[in-house]
Structure formats: structure tokens, C-alpha cells
Write a protein that holds these residues in place. Structure first.
Motif: not given
Length: 167
Positions: A11-22, A37-45, A98-106
């Protein structure tokens, strides 16, 4: 008790990151563990059979044109495996559209202890990068003003700066 600890960590990691893949490196199957929610709008499975193919398809859709070549390179399976060998961490910054423009991601990637899986975390660093850009712009202005003042100082014996509000 142990499950509660693991859930708290997740939960702590999930709150810090936009998304986590395994990602299972043997099969390329992936699970998405969290998403804003922003990342979910991209509709990545949230789950799929080939993380690397899916990522390559999404580069054209969601990555800023100036960053596409870099993201294509780092999203390659062999590149990721090589970059995370021997317990090394891998990190890369890019812009995600994303829907509202470019966002820097790490992107941060690390292999699991057995080296068979890859954990990839995406963090939105947009505020951090925009602050850096503002500081850089201010710094560049200061350099210009310093050069102007130095040039004027060579021509004049004394220069005064007067605050017009306070005299």
C-alpha cells in the motif's frame, strides 16, 4: 501478521508510484499492481501476456515524440535485463502524454531476488521537473544580468540600484 506487513508495504509503495508492474521474464506476462486515476485513463491493460510488446505499442500512443526513441530503447527486454543484472537498479526519465498534456515520469526497474522477475515502478515527477526548469530559467536570467552589470561596471566608476518603491 506477515501478510499484514506485506500489505502495508504494498500500500505504501502503491501510494508513492503512479503504477507498478510485475513482469515474469520467462513468459513476459505482467500484472499491474496499482494505478492512479490519471494513468487508468490511458486504458493500459492491468494484466497481459507480453509486457514488452504492449509497451512498444504504447510508446507511439503515449510517449512525447522527443522521448520515443529513448523509451523504445529502454523498453526492450534484453536492455532491461542487462540494465538490471547483478541486482542493479535502472532509472530513466521521460514525458508521458495524458489527457491534460505531457507529464514527466520516472521509470525505476529492479529484478526480484531470484532474478526471474522484473518490478517496474512509474513515478510522476512532473512537479519536480517543472521546478528544475523554473530554477534553470532564473539561473540563466541571473547570469545575463551579471554579465550586463559587469559590462556596465567596466564603463562606469559606480553603479547604483535603486528600488523605486522604497527609494
Amino acid at each position: 501478521m506477515r501478510n499484514n506487513i506485506y500489505n502495508a508495504i504494498a500500500k505504501t509503495l502503491a501510494d508513492r508510484y503512479t503504477t507498478i508492474y510485475y513482469v515474469d521474464l520467462a513468459t513476459n506476462h505482467y500484472l499491474q499492481y496499482s494505478a492512479s486515476d490519471d494513468y487508468k485513463e490511458l486504458e493500459v491493460p492491468p494484466e497481459g501476456d507480453d509486457f514488452f510488446s504492449e509497451t512498444c505499442r504504447n510508446v507511439q500512443r503515449f510517449i512525447h515524440p522527443d522521448d520515443r526513441e529513448t523509451v523504445e530503447k529502454i523498453s526492450d527486454k534484453e536492455y532491461m535485463k542487462s540494465a538490471t543484472e547483478d541486482g542493479r537498479n535502472f532509472m530513466a526519465d521521460y514525458r508521458l502524454i495524458m489527457h491534460d498534456g505531457a507529464h514527466y515520469m520516472r521509470l525505476k526497474a529492479v529484478r526480484t531476488e531470484d532474478l526471474n522477475n522484473l518490478i517496474i515502478a512509474l513515478e510522476n515527477i512532473d512537479d519536480e521537473m517543472k521546478s528544475r526548469e523554473e530554477l534553470k530559467a532564473i539561473s540563466e536570467k541571473n547570469v545575463v544580468f551579471a554579465q550586463v552589470a559587469e559590462s556596465l561596471a567596466k564603463r562606469y566608476g559606480m553603479i547604483y540600484y535603486i528600488d523605486t518603491e522604497t527609494d
